[in-house]
Design an enzyme around this catalytic site. Structure first.
Site, PDB file in Angstrom:
ATOM      1  N   ILE A  55       0.847  -1.187   0.000  1.00 41.33           N
ATOM      2  CA  ILE A  55       0.000   0.000   0.000  1.00 41.33           C
ATOM      3  C   ILE A  55       0.884   1.239   0.000  1.00 41.33           C
ATOM      4  O   ILE A  55       1.763   1.391   0.863  1.00 41.33           O
ATOM      5  CB  ILE A  55      -0.931   0.012   1.232  1.00 41.33           C
ATOM      6  N   TRP A 185      11.304  -1.123   8.696  1.00 42.91           N
ATOM      7  CA  TRP A 185      10.692  -0.510   7.513  1.00 42.91           C
ATOM      8  C   TRP A 185      11.067   0.951   7.314  1.00 42.91           C
ATOM      9  O   TRP A 185      10.774   1.518   6.260  1.00 42.91           O
ATOM     10  CB  TRP A 185       9.168  -0.619   7.582  1.00 42.91           C
ATOM     11  N   LYS A 209      15.415 -11.030   6.333  1.00 43.44           N
ATOM     12  CA  LYS A 209      13.968 -10.930   6.508  1.00 43.44           C
ATOM     13  C   LYS A 209      13.632  -9.456   6.694  1.00 43.44           C
ATOM     14  O   LYS A 209      13.728  -8.921   7.791  1.00 43.44           O
ATOM     15  CB  LYS A 209      13.505 -11.762   7.706  1.00 43.44           C
ATOM     16  N   GLU A 284      19.351  -3.990  18.001  1.00 45.26           N
ATOM     17  CA  GLU A 284      19.320  -2.521  17.964  1.00 45.26           C
ATOM     18  C   GLU A 284      17.858  -2.139  18.046  1.00 45.26           C
ATOM     19  O   GLU A 284      17.091  -2.350  17.103  1.00 45.26           O
ATOM     20  CB  GLU A 284      19.969  -2.007  16.670  1.00 45.26           C
ATOM     21  N   CYS A 318      14.617   5.565  14.943  1.00 48.04           N
ATOM     22  CA  CYS A 318      14.837   5.067  16.300  1.00 48.04           C
ATOM     23  C   CYS A 318      15.707   6.013  17.111  1.00 48.04           C
ATOM     24  O   CYS A 318      15.561   6.109  18.330  1.00 48.04           O
ATOM     25  CB  CYS A 318      15.453   3.680  16.251  1.00 48.04           C
ATOM     26  N   GLU A 417       8.690   6.091  23.076  1.00 50.37           N
ATOM     27  CA  GLU A 417       9.030   6.309  21.680  1.00 50.37           C
ATOM     28  C   GLU A 417       7.749   6.459  20.857  1.00 50.37           C
ATOM     29  O   GLU A 417       6.912   5.563  20.820  1.00 50.37           O
ATOM     30  CB  GLU A 417       9.865   5.140  21.157  1.00 50.37           C
TER      31      GLU A 417
END
Length: 529
Positions: A55, A185, A209, A284, A318, A417
């Site tokens: 998408i 992502w 992966k 991480e 992050c 976060e």
């Protein structure tokens, strides 16, 4: 690059409103519709025969698909990876050869840069200029580890002085075996390269992966890796749900190490799975990094770094310096400038060159960030700017850059976060107070300070409890520098010259070289070895 047909133009009209990219994007048409996994260099449908939708976050339209792998596919990939490792076609190949192949991967990434950048924009919504920059960094990462391999080859085995002339010692670093790399992502191809490049450099058989949210460029990487000359069986890309593919990789007895970048809960689950078989793991994880700004700064420069540190990549980083600590003497001027500049940020279709903020990656993330904004308001934080959908964009997961002031340390927007373009601001009066506030977090990934006082910056570099420190900047990242954190931000380091060692077994070799018997037992004193 071919000219787009009328049908393709109609298709791309659903993908993006940017006419300037139709022709470029049409070259990537087939790359959006992926129905086969790369298993050791061979393309095959997943055992399930199923696919997942792709998408476009800028349009909320389905634009393609990726294969939905599962445990059976993982078992196949691990099997061919182990076979390849045992054959030694890559693991025992000369270091110079592996360096040559890695360098070729970087060259091919550069050749396909435009196509890869477009795929990345469509997949995760980052502005095209950012995606271009990412592709340059991907190529640079493979080049860097090719150079590192050549440096290691020139040095040869490491000799160790043992203090006894009867013995010589050396240290040999060998490929660990089969490694699983599970990547996020927000930087789909770049963060994959952070792990793939040193893992291949070490000689490991590697299974990548990528996140099911953004896998397109990683599938394209599989083609590039094969073209560059990596032997069959050595490299696989398995797409699919984390609960299916990621979980199966983490618990597979044939996997020697799992390296993961992502959320704390998933990292904890992976660590638990690896602990059962006492297998190596590198993590991480998340962050809630502080940016400390003193009153001796250049306000304009500091404001830009504050914006870049939190709003770059649509705030989905992050290491984002999403906790802004302002010295009270500069707070009023700084916040006025910050509000003015944040409201100037061009929020637009990420295919447009002027775009500096695109959509969040998907509907789930969009709703999560909106909930965080609403929660901050309920807790009493004051909204300085943003917090809503841009009025000129009716579709897409777009959100204005958001700044909260009057934030207190107990508030969720300060402690948790968000992973979106949300900046929480608090003032301080003394260095001691700034250090305490900066370190008062369960995370320890990054921290930044902006000051013209070199002695002060040196004190903060030492005082910050984290793995990455920026002085008079925020977010720059280089392949030459190690990347990782402490506390709940995980352990281990990507990047830097030692990253290859993440995927190596360190073996000591001790050799008895004396012509005399060892003679610990009296009866051997006159015998010869």
């Amino acid at each position: 690059v071919k000219t787009a047909t009328h049908t393709e133009r109609q298709y791309w009209a659903r993908v993006s409103s940017s006419l300037t990219h139709y022709i470029m994007a049409a070259a990537s048409f087939n790359d959006l519709h992926r129905k086969e996994l790369c298993v050791g260099g061979a393309w095959r449908p997943p055992a399930s025969g199923l696919t997942l939708r792709v998408i476009n976050p800028a349009t909320e339209k389905v634009v393609g698909c990726i294969p939905a792998g599962g445990a059976q596919d993982v078992d196949s990939a691990v099997g061919v990876a182990l076979e390849a490792f045992q054959k030694g076609t890559w693991s025992c190949a000369p270091i110079e050869h592996r360096a040559k192949v890695l360098r070729r991967i970087g060259e091919l990434v550069t050749e396909h840069k435009d196509k890869l950048a477009v795929l990345e924009v469509i997949d995760c919504g980052k502005p095209i200029d950012e995606a271009d920059w990412d592709m340059e960094d991907v190529a640079g990462c493979f080049e860097y580890y090719a150079t590192q391999l050549e440096a290691r080859a020139a040095k040869g085995p490491q000799s160790v002085e043992l203090g006894m002339p009867e013995f010589t010692g050396s240290i040999v670093k060998e490929a660990l075996g089969v490694v699983a790399l599970i990547t996020p992502w927000n930087y789909p191809l770049l963060m994959a390269s952070w792990k793939v490049a040193p893992a291949l450099a070490s000689g490991c058989s590697t299974i990548l992966k990528p996140s099911e949210t953004a896998s397109l460029t990683c599938l394209k990487l599989a083609e590039i890796v094969m073209e560059a000359g990596v032997p069959p069986g050595v490299f696989s890309v398995l797409t699919g749900l984390g609960t299916e593919v990621g979980a199966a990789l983490s618990s597979h007895p044939g996997v020697d190490k799992v390296a993961f970048t992502g959320s704390v809960p998933t990292g904890r689950a992976i660590m638990t799975a690896c602990a059962r078989d006492v297998r190596a793991v590198g993590l991480e994880l998340g962050g809630k990094s502080p940016l400390v700004v003193f009153d001796d700064c250049d306000v304009g420069r500091a404001v830009e770094w504050a914006m870049f540190g939190c709003f770059w990549t649509n705030g989905q980083i992050c290491s984002a310096t999403s906790r802004l600590l302002l010295h009270e003497n500069v707070a009023e001027e700084f916040l006025a400038r910050l509000k003015l500049e944040a409201e100037k940020i061009v929020i637009a279709d990420p295919m447009e060159r002027q775009s500096r903020m695109g959509p969040l990656v998907n509907e789930v993330q969009y709703k999560k960030v909106l909930e965080c904004i609403h929660g901050a308001q309920l807790e009493g934080a004051k909204l300085l700017t943003g917090g809503k959908r841009p009025p000129h964009l009716a579709a897409g997961y777009y959100l204005q850059p958001t700044v909260f002031v009057d934030v207190e340390p107990h508030m969720a927007v300060w402690r948790e976060e968000v992973f979106g373009p949300v900046l929480a601001v608090k003032t301080f009066s003394t260095e001691e107070q700034a250090v305490s506030l900066a370190n008062d977090s369960e995370f320890g990934l990054g921290a930044a300070i902006i000051t013209n006082n070199k002695e002060r910056s040196a004190r903060f570099v030492k005082a910050f409890r984290c793995g990455i420190v920026w002085v008079n900047c925020s977010q720059p990242c280089f392949s030459q520098m190690p990347w990782g954190g402490i506390k709940r931000s995980g352990f281990g380091r990507d990047l830097g010259e030692n990253a290859i060692d993440n995927y190596c077994n360190v073996k000591q070799v001790c050799t008895y070289v004396s012509q005399e018997p060892f003679a610990w037992y009296p009866s051997f004193k006159q015998s010869k070895l």
